[in-house]
Scaffold this active site. Sequence first.
Site, mmCIF file in Angstrom:
data_model
loop_
_atom_site.group_PDB
_atom_site.id
_atom_site.type_symbol
_atom_site.label_atom_id
_atom_site.label_comp_id
_atom_site.label_asym_id
_atom_site.label_seq_id
_atom_site.Cartn_x
_atom_site.Cartn_y
_atom_site.Cartn_z
ATOM 1 N N ASP A 83 -11.114 3.205 4.561
ATOM 2 C CA ASP A 83 -11.423 1.785 4.348
ATOM 3 C C ASP A 83 -12.802 1.418 4.916
ATOM 4 O OD1 ASP A 83 -10.978 -0.754 3.348
ATOM 5 O OD2 ASP A 83 -9.770 -1.417 5.043
ATOM 6 N N LYS B 255 0.836 -1.207 0.000
ATOM 7 C CA LYS B 255 0.000 0.000 0.000
ATOM 8 C C LYS B 255 0.870 1.255 0.000
ATOM 9 C CE LYS B 255 -3.744 -2.623 2.059
ATOM 10 N NZ LYS B 255 -4.358 -3.171 3.285
ATOM 11 N N GLN C 241 -4.231 -1.920 9.581
ATOM 12 C CA GLN C 241 -4.165 -3.232 8.945
ATOM 13 C C GLN C 241 -4.842 -4.283 9.826
ATOM 14 O OE1 GLN C 241 -2.975 -3.929 5.766
ATOM 15 N NE2 GLN C 241 -3.836 -5.964 6.122
#
Lengths: 286, 286
Positions: free
Chosen positions: B123, B56, B100
């Site tokens: 996200d 990423k 994450q």
Amino acid sequence: MSQTETLILDGNAVADGIKAQLFARIAGLAEKGITPCLATILVGDDPSSATYVRMKGNACRKLGMTSIRVDLPADTTTEELVAAIRELNADKSVHGILLQHPVPHGIDERAAFEAIAIEKDVDGVTMLGFAQNAFGFADYPSCTPAAVMAILDYYQLPVQGRHAVVIGRSPILGKPVSAMLLNADATVTTCHSRTTDLPAIVKLADIVVAAVGKPNFVQGDWIKPGAVVLDAGYNPGNVGDVDYEACLANAAAITPVPAGVGPVTIATLLKHTVDAAEKFGTYRKE
Amino acid sequence: MSQTETLILDGNAVADGIKAQLFARIAGLAEKGITPCLATILVGDDPSSATYVRMKGNACRKLGMTSIRVDLPADTTTEELVAAIRELNADKSVHGILLQHPVPHGIDERAAFEAIAIEKDVDGVTMLGFAQNAFGFADYPSCTPAAVMAILDYYQLPVQGRHAVVIGRSPILGKPVSAMLLNADATVTTCHSRTTDLPAIVKLADIVVAAVGKPNFVQGDWIKPGAVVLDAGYNPGNVGDVDYEACLANAAAITPVPAGVGPVTIATLLKHTVDAAEKFGTYRKE
């Protein structure tokens, strides 16, 4: 199972079971000087909505709870409605707030729902309440979806591993009831107006939840023999979403309308308001 | 359609299409002195998670964006993680925050996700972001679900009225992708570990989304001839949730792993970060 054996799921019995557990709790709160209070807000003069609001107020009073009614004219603006809700948020005597759905078209219903403080959102209409419910840890899941689950639970009808088909995808009914059935380990199919061959999909279901808002919509030959049919519809004239007589023949169990999901919805609303009053008592003492 | 005609859904092509639209926008932001910045947080030393975070960061730099890495030890407490997130919330140079998943077991992941400011939740992991997505108006739907939808859209594979079966019900994948498919007018069935006769349910699907986290789990004979198969799995060794070669035979279209959903997920994350940077530029000027 032949049709003569079909179990009629008695919403009044389920509601009485829920209410029976509230008496002692309401008495306990009274000793602390707290009377659980539900505020209902009705915007406009839709006769069905007025009836529902009146029923909720009456149900409160019968249990020794109080109910505040806020009636606003049909031309109320979103800002005025939000201001009325904020006033109820700030009112320490109010434990639960119910904004009767639907509101007149000119109002941003989502903005109004979002104005309800999460700790008073006893019908689980806020986005945070919805997400908490979808993730399985809501204090106050939406009352009609919770009523569907309460009926399944009362009659000990198995949900885990069963295929549930929900007809409808509204934010306050189809979506949250799908989420609750999923969290109860059903395999869940959500259908709607764009579903292709709805009868064939419904025919797969062990559990059918009708949440579509069309009178007598679900036909008898859509129902797999032995399925459980829950009618969450409420249409003018007290008519459900399910063609009751026709579905009765195939179903193993079915809710009537009236006296099915409706009274359990109201009992759930009362229970959530008592829950909120008990929490209020707790945090007020701190 | 015979197996020789199966369409391989090229995630790199879809990702390139998304990234191609970002260059001009990133240049436009540069003229205003804004460089889109994604902060990634990695807790612990899981090698797969470290790889994803590195990918990423690299993807950001290739597009002229910046990336901040926050690496925390495996024994980080929930409070310490929340404090690190709050610091990033307050940092005006950071436009998007990615924690994450998964975090080590000792941490309350939900509490950590909720600490992310909604305007930086690129996200879509917060409860508010989840609900906005479920109701169809999220700024930043979860990236992997959004990637699944982007692939369907890129290849103009019809969704409306199709029966989509999602295998998996996690808060960041199965649930939001079910919601997005439903909002795109699919009939959606969500399956999971308690589903009875999963192969028979999957066999009903026009669109299969594997989001279960078990390598090569979905078998070839579960797939209805002509179905579209999207593999959102990411298992150690870059192995998907779908037995690719076996499913290829029946599917009309299928995503490989790697080079399927994965690169589109990353491109979506970059896009959301650019979106957030543009919004930041807008509200900073006020």
